[in-house]
Design a protein around this motif. Structure first.
Motif, PDB file in Angstrom:
ATOM      1  N   ARG A  42     -90.476  20.498 -54.597  1.00  0.00           N
ATOM      2  CA  ARG A  42     -91.605  19.684 -54.097  1.00  0.00           C
ATOM      3  C   ARG A  42     -92.673  19.706 -54.981  1.00  0.00           C
ATOM      4  NH1 ARG A  42     -92.093  23.624 -48.797  1.00  0.00           N
ATOM      5  NH2 ARG A  42     -91.922  24.963 -50.412  1.00  0.00           N
ATOM      6  N   ALA A  43     -92.805  20.483 -56.026  1.00  0.00           N
ATOM      7  CA  ALA A  43     -93.958  20.541 -56.612  1.00  0.00           C
ATOM      8  C   ALA A  43     -93.798  19.356 -57.877  1.00  0.00           C
ATOM      9  CB  ALA A  43     -94.129  21.793 -57.595  1.00  0.00           C
ATOM     10  N   GLU A  75    -104.490  14.353 -47.509  1.00  0.00           N
ATOM     11  CA  GLU A  75    -104.450  15.851 -47.493  1.00  0.00           C
ATOM     12  C   GLU A  75    -106.190  16.274 -47.493  1.00  0.00           C
ATOM     13  OE1 GLU A  75    -101.679  17.481 -47.741  1.00  0.00           O
ATOM     14  OE2 GLU A  75    -100.476  15.792 -48.134  1.00  0.00           O
ATOM     15  N   ALA A  79    -105.285  20.206 -53.926  1.00  0.00           N
ATOM     16  CA  ALA A  79    -103.875  20.769 -54.258  1.00  0.00           C
ATOM     17  C   ALA A  79    -104.030  22.088 -55.051  1.00  0.00           C
ATOM     18  CB  ALA A  79    -103.287  19.855 -55.495  1.00  0.00           C
ATOM     19  N   ASP A 144     -98.751  22.910 -55.554  1.00  0.00           N
ATOM     20  CA  ASP A 144     -98.574  21.613 -55.312  1.00  0.00           C
ATOM     21  C   ASP A 144     -98.219  20.867 -56.737  1.00  0.00           C
ATOM     22  OD1 ASP A 144     -98.929  21.215 -52.694  1.00  0.00           O
ATOM     23  OD2 ASP A 144    -101.111  21.700 -53.061  1.00  0.00           O
TER      24      ASP A 144
END
Lengths: 333, 137
Positions: A42-43, A75, A79, A144
């Motif tokens: 995911r990162a 968001e 992050a 993230d």
């Protein structure tokens, strides 16, 4: 609670211990990493490479500060960022002085940031053997963005392009990059080029030169002519690396760099390149593991001293390395 | 080169700007095969404890010349314990008056080295404190 469960629950001490186990290739750590593997992928992995003294650590410091201060679009929260900084091990003692944290003091006290220094331990491509594994662990726990700062030895540092999604190559005015750039390699892997210390006289020349060289150094991946490549860039299929000027100590140009990194990520996602790179990376990781295992297996099956015997004959120039391996493999399989 | 390596943190808490001793010790430890995380000047106890945790070090070495050791060191030790880093050894170098030594050791400082200490003695103390043979690394 198992180590993997503790790590996933956000226990930072457990995470730090796991990173050590991975770095030392301890079985318990590698097993834990396997447990965590489904959570990876995911990162956004961002490599920062470039010659020593170009200001990589200072740039990373500023970049992380910036990333932690802005919320990205949808968001609500900024992050979270992990940094893995690799410094060289001494070839003589095997020890190392890892000094990247000196430049990253502004990041202290932020729970959304995790910095880990690692020594190269003899690896030559700018990363350590265990860097990829440590990055996977940080990915699994949910950071993230993971910034990977390479040793900074220069030309040979192409490992990072295989490990990261986005590679930022940092140079500085009057660092001899005019000549180095022509040797390509390091420029070829750049998704984003940064001329740091852009307040030094001569920076304009470096910027201009890099922009010009980039056009030549960039491989024509699809083997097509320039006009087609231009079209592909316009269509967003191909990425045109940009050259940005920064003064990391002042924070100048950091916002543009951060935006460019995000733009590259969006490009990778939209063009399908993300999946391609991911596939290539995992393939080379598996091939490497396979090679290591086969070698280890072969060595344990060999009668004592056969390999050494062959080695002696190669050293005495009675056999070539190819012939020696062929004779060792005879009767195998 | 697989296996365990001694990881140590060398930091200068507080405000004095003299880091030559810390740098000399860092180099000696490196030359003994350790991985030394060097964080430099003007570190707060919070920064030191956080770095020690993230870097998962075996030993924290602190150099203090300012005279503020009785304020800074207890705080570092307290933070390390709060974070669950019970097995981390803390070593101190610099100018520490003799009368403070017993109290610091009572608080949990493993060893204290004054000016002029031979670096080999310091290296040996680091190795013994962790109780690990570097030959394993």
């Amino acid at each position: 609670m198992s180590l993997a469960a503790k790590v996933m629950a956000g226990d930072r001490l457990a995470l730090a211990r796991l990173l050590t186990q991975i770095e030392n290739e301890e079985l318990v750590g590698l097993d834990c990493l396997s447990d965590l593997y489904p959570h990876t992928g995911r990162a956004h992995l961002v490599g920062v490479t470039g010659a020593p003294g170009t200001g990589k650590s200072t740039l990373v410091n500023r970049l992380v500060l910036h990333m932690r201060s802005v919320a990205d679009g949808k968001e609500a929260e900024p992050a979270t960022v992990a940094v893995v900084a690799v410094d060289p091990s001494s070839p003589f003692s095997g020890g190392a002085i890892l000094g990247d944290r000196i430049r990253m003091r502004d990041l202290a006290g932020d729970p959304g940031v995790f910095i880990r220094s690692m020594a190269s331990r003899g690896a030559l491509g700018g990363l350590a053997r265990a860097t990829a594994g440590m990055v996977q662990a940080l990915d699994a726990v949910g950071f993230d963005i993971i910034l990977i700062e390479t040793v900074g030895a220069g030309q040979a540092e192409v490992d990072i392009a295989r490990t990261a999604h986005t590679t930022v190559v940092v140079s500085a005015p009057s660092m001899g990059d005019e000549i180095q750039a022509i040797k390509a390699g390091i420029l070829e892997i750049a998704d984003i080029l940064v001329v740091n210390k852009a307040d030094i006289p001569g920076a304009d020349n470096t910027l201009r030169f890099l922009r010009a060289t980039l056009q030549m150094a960039r491989p024509m991946r699809y083997g097509r002519g320039d006009h087609i490549r231009d079209q592909m860039e316009a269509d967003g299929v191909m990425w045109e690396p940009s050259v940005l000027a920064t003064v990391a100590t002042q924070g100048d140009g950091i916002e543009s760099l951060s935006q460019e990194i995000a733009r590259h990520r969006a490009h990778l996602r939209a063009s399908g390149e993300w999946a391609v790179r991911e596939g290539e990376r995992i393939r080379s990781e598996m091939e490497l593991l396979l090679r290591e295992h086969l070698t280890a297996q072969f060595m344990t099956r060999q009668p004592d001293g056969r390999f050494e015997e062959a080695l002696e004959r190669v050293i005495a120039r009675k056999l070539s390395p190819r012939q020696a391996i062929a004779s060792l493999l005879e009767g195998e399989g | 080169m697989t296996g365990r390596k001694l990881r140590v943190l060398i930091a200068k808490p507080g405000l004095d700007g003299h880091d030559r001793g810390a740098k000399i010790v860092a180099r000696a430890l490196r030359d003994a095969g350790m991985e030394v995380i060097y964080t430099g000047l003007r570190q707060t106890p919070e920064m030191i404890a956080e770095a020690a945790l993230q870097e998962d070090v075996d030993v924290v070495g602190l150099s203090i010349l300012s005279g503020a050791h009785m304020t800074l060191l207890p705080r570092v030790l307290e933070l390390l314990r709060q974070q669950g880093q019970h097995d981390v050894q803390v070593m101190v170098g610099g100018i520490i008056p003799d009368e403070d030594v017993p109290r610091l050791k009572e608080m949990g400082v493993t060893a204290i080295f004054g000016p002029g200490t031979n670096t080999q003695i310091i290296v040996q103390a680091f190795i013994e404190a962790v109780g690990t043979s570097l030959a394993r690394g």
